[in-house]
Design an enzyme around this catalytic site. Structure first.
Site, short mmCIF file in Angstrom:
data_model
loop_
_atom_site.label_atom_id
_atom_site.label_comp_id
_atom_site.label_asym_id
_atom_site.label_seq_id
_atom_site.Cartn_x
_atom_site.Cartn_y
_atom_site.Cartn_z
N ASP A 186 -54.35 -17.96 -96.97
CA ASP A 186 -52.97 -17.52 -97.24
C ASP A 186 -52.78 -17.28 -98.73
O ASP A 186 -52.09 -16.34 -99.14
CB ASP A 186 -51.99 -18.62 -96.75
N CYS B 154 -47.39 -13.32 -98.44
CA CYS B 154 -47.85 -12.53 -97.29
C CYS B 154 -47.69 -11.06 -97.61
O CYS B 154 -46.63 -10.63 -98.07
CB CYS B 154 -47.05 -12.91 -96.04
P1 HMG Z 1 -54.22 -2.12 -85.31
O1 HMG Z 1 -54.41 -1.01 -86.29
O2 HMG Z 1 -53.03 -2.08 -84.40
O3 HMG Z 1 -55.54 -2.35 -84.44
O4 HMG Z 1 -54.20 -3.47 -86.13
P2 HMG Z 1 -56.32 -1.47 -83.42
O5 HMG Z 1 -56.80 -2.38 -82.37
O6 HMG Z 1 -55.55 -0.25 -83.07
O7 HMG Z 1 -57.60 -1.02 -84.28
C1 HMG Z 1 -57.48 -0.13 -85.39
C2 HMG Z 1 -58.67 -0.30 -86.31
O8 HMG Z 1 -58.74 -1.65 -86.79
C3 HMG Z 1 -60.01 -0.04 -85.64
O9 HMG Z 1 -60.88 0.46 -86.65
C4 HMG Z 1 -60.48 -1.42 -85.26
O10 HMG Z 1 -61.89 -1.49 -85.20
C5 HMG Z 1 -59.98 -2.25 -86.44
P3 HMG Z 1 -61.12 2.04 -86.84
O11 HMG Z 1 -61.60 2.51 -85.50
O12 HMG Z 1 -59.78 2.64 -87.21
O13 HMG Z 1 -62.12 2.09 -87.94
N1 HMG Z 1 -59.74 -3.66 -86.11
C6 HMG Z 1 -60.33 -4.70 -86.74
N2 HMG Z 1 -61.21 -4.76 -87.74
C7 HMG Z 1 -61.62 -5.98 -88.14
N3 HMG Z 1 -61.17 -7.14 -87.58
C8 HMG Z 1 -60.29 -7.11 -86.57
C9 HMG Z 1 -59.84 -5.84 -86.11
N4 HMG Z 1 -58.98 -5.47 -85.14
C10 HMG Z 1 -58.93 -4.14 -85.15
N5 HMG Z 1 -59.85 -8.24 -86.05
C11 HMG Z 1 -54.50 -5.82 -86.43
C12 HMG Z 1 -53.99 -4.72 -85.51
C13 HMG Z 1 -54.00 -7.14 -85.91
C14 HMG Z 1 -56.00 -5.78 -86.47
C15 HMG Z 1 -53.95 -5.52 -87.83
O14 HMG Z 1 -52.57 -5.38 -87.75
C16 HMG Z 1 -54.28 -6.58 -88.85
O15 HMG Z 1 -55.42 -6.84 -89.15
N6 HMG Z 1 -53.25 -7.18 -89.45
C17 HMG Z 1 -53.45 -8.17 -90.50
C18 HMG Z 1 -52.40 -9.17 -90.42
C19 HMG Z 1 -52.63 -10.25 -91.45
O16 HMG Z 1 -53.73 -10.63 -91.77
N7 HMG Z 1 -51.50 -10.76 -91.99
C20 HMG Z 1 -51.53 -11.84 -92.90
C21 HMG Z 1 -51.85 -13.15 -92.20
S1 HMG Z 1 -50.48 -13.83 -91.30
C22 HMG Z 1 -49.67 -14.82 -92.47
O17 HMG Z 1 -50.00 -14.78 -93.63
C23 HMG Z 1 -48.62 -15.75 -91.97
C24 HMG Z 1 -49.09 -17.21 -91.88
O18 HMG Z 1 -49.52 -17.69 -93.15
C25 HMG Z 1 -47.92 -18.11 -91.43
C26 HMG Z 1 -46.66 -17.77 -92.19
O19 HMG Z 1 -46.57 -18.03 -93.39
O20 HMG Z 1 -45.81 -17.16 -91.54
C27 HMG Z 1 -50.21 -17.38 -90.87
MG MG Z 2 -48.15 -18.36 -94.73
#
Ligand code: HMG
Ligand code: MG
Length: 301
Positions: free
Chosen positions: A16, A240
């Site tokens: 994070d 974030c």
């Molecule tokens: P998407 O674009 O809807 O996914 O993303 P998709 O299934 O349509 O796939 C599109 C492309 O992404 C494809 O690649 C997939 O292969 C690739 P392309 O064909 O275009 O080259 N892909 C991936 N690559 C690597 N690893 C994967 C993966 N999945 C698909 N797992 C997705 C959906 C969820 C992947 C995207 O929205 C994403 O990665 N989001 C990141 C969210 C994130 O990390 N946010 C920060 C963390 S959460 C946070 O900080 C909150 C927390 O701390 C608690 C709080 O404070 O609230 C936890």
């Molecule tokens: Mg957080």
């Protein structure tokens, strides 16, 4: 007032904390940070996330970081997995725990993981099943459990609804997360009460960002309810990418100082923790966000 005598902290700094950094942080630095955290006595570390590198480039070195860690017995290393693709990649890195992450608000769900809350739960269900079958623990993060950057106030009913869905798919414990740090103590207690409809007190943690300086007050409010699991970020790193203006988690140094001052044990050596925070802050070329660290460092001279 009965407070827990011991608190378990997950340092989420490597994940994070660093995910929002614009300049790439070398894998070796992330690995060293994990080593310094475990040397300071952290027994749970959220190391990285297996998310799309297009969405969060900073976490693209996830496998390299996991492979480089000298694992210490008794330390639990967790990673975020948003979908089956992320889980398939993560499992090769042998995490002790995976984290599926959903939001209590629809708008944040869309911005963060590009799907509705219900769709996210459908995606998580097979991931949770696979992890449990493989003996990997499963945590669920509930973002925006009090406030959402797009929708404003989030109701306790929305939190209860999400906690219920998490429970149904087999998530073992949940984080009640104040992603944007706008929560205040009574609102935190309402969100926790909502969560406790579906998880017992031993399986609920507080994840407080300190954007509005409320995180320690919120921690105390949670402690008063018996919560004894918390997440924080060394040196107060973080933010974030999908919550504009949201700053880091409460600094682990602040949390440890508060808890030790109240006679609550954490197993963490505050001086060594400050060194870990000093290491990463020096690498990032900025002052620590921890006021406790700043105060103690100025006494050290
Ligand atoms: P998407 O674009 O809807 O996914 O993303 P998709 O299934 O349509 O796939 C599109 C492309 O992404 C494809 O690649 C997939 O292969 C690739 P392309 O064909 O275009 O080259 N892909 C991936 N690559 C690597 N690893 C994967 C993966 N999945 C698909 N797992 C997705 C959906 C969820 C992947 C995207 O929205 C994403 O990665 N989001 C990141 C969210 C994130 O990390 N946010 C920060 C963390 S959460 C946070 O900080 C909150 C927390 O701390 C608690 C709080 O404070 O609230 C936890
Ligand atoms: Mg957080």
């Amino acid at each position: 007032m009965s407070l827990p005598s011991r608190v378990q902290i997950i340092d989420v700094g490597p994940r994070d904390g660093l995910q929002n950094e614009k300049q790439p942080v070398p894998a070796a630095v992330k690995i060293e940070l994990v080593h310094l955290l475990q040397a300071a006595g952290l027994t749970e570390i959220e190391v990285t996330s297996f998310v799309s590198p297009k969405w969060v480039p900073q976490m693209a070195d996830n496998a390299e970081v996991m492979a480089g860690i000298h694992r210490q017995n008794g330390v639990r290393y967790s990673v975020l997995t948003p979908n089956a693709q992320g889980y398939a990649a993560a499992v090769n890195s042998r995490p002790d725990e995976i984290v599926v992450f959903a939001a209590a608000s629809q708008a944040f769900s869309q911005k963060n993981i590009n799907c509705s809350i219900e769709e996210s739960i459908e995606r998580f269900a097979p991931v949770v099943q696979a992890a449990l079958a493989a003996g990997v623990a499963v945590r669920g993060a509930m973002s925006c459990a009090v406030g959402c950057p797009y929708e404003g106030d989030v109701s306790p009913d929305s939190v209860a609804h999400l906690a219920g869905l998490m429970r149904q798919i087999g998530v073992q414990r949940v984080d009640m997360a104040d992603t944007i740090g706008t929560a205040t103590p009574v609102k935190v207690q309402r969100a926790l009460e909502a969560t406790l409809k579906h998880f017992d007190i031993d399986h609920v943690s507080g994840h407080f960002h300190d954007t509005y300086g409320q995180a320690l007050a919120n921690t105390l409010a949670a402690l008063q309810m018996g919560v004894w699991n918390f997440q924080s970020s060394v040196a107060g790193l973080g933010g974030c990418p999908y919550a504009k203006g949201a700053t880091g988690n409460v600094a682990t140094e602040e949390l440890v100082y508060l808890l030790h001052g109240m006679g609550i044990s954490t197993g963490i050596d505050l001086d060594k923790l400050i060194d870990a925070g000093g290491f990463i802050s020096a690498h990032l070329g900025r002052k620590t966000q921890s006021r406790v660290a700043s105060a103690i460092l100025s006494k050290r001279g």
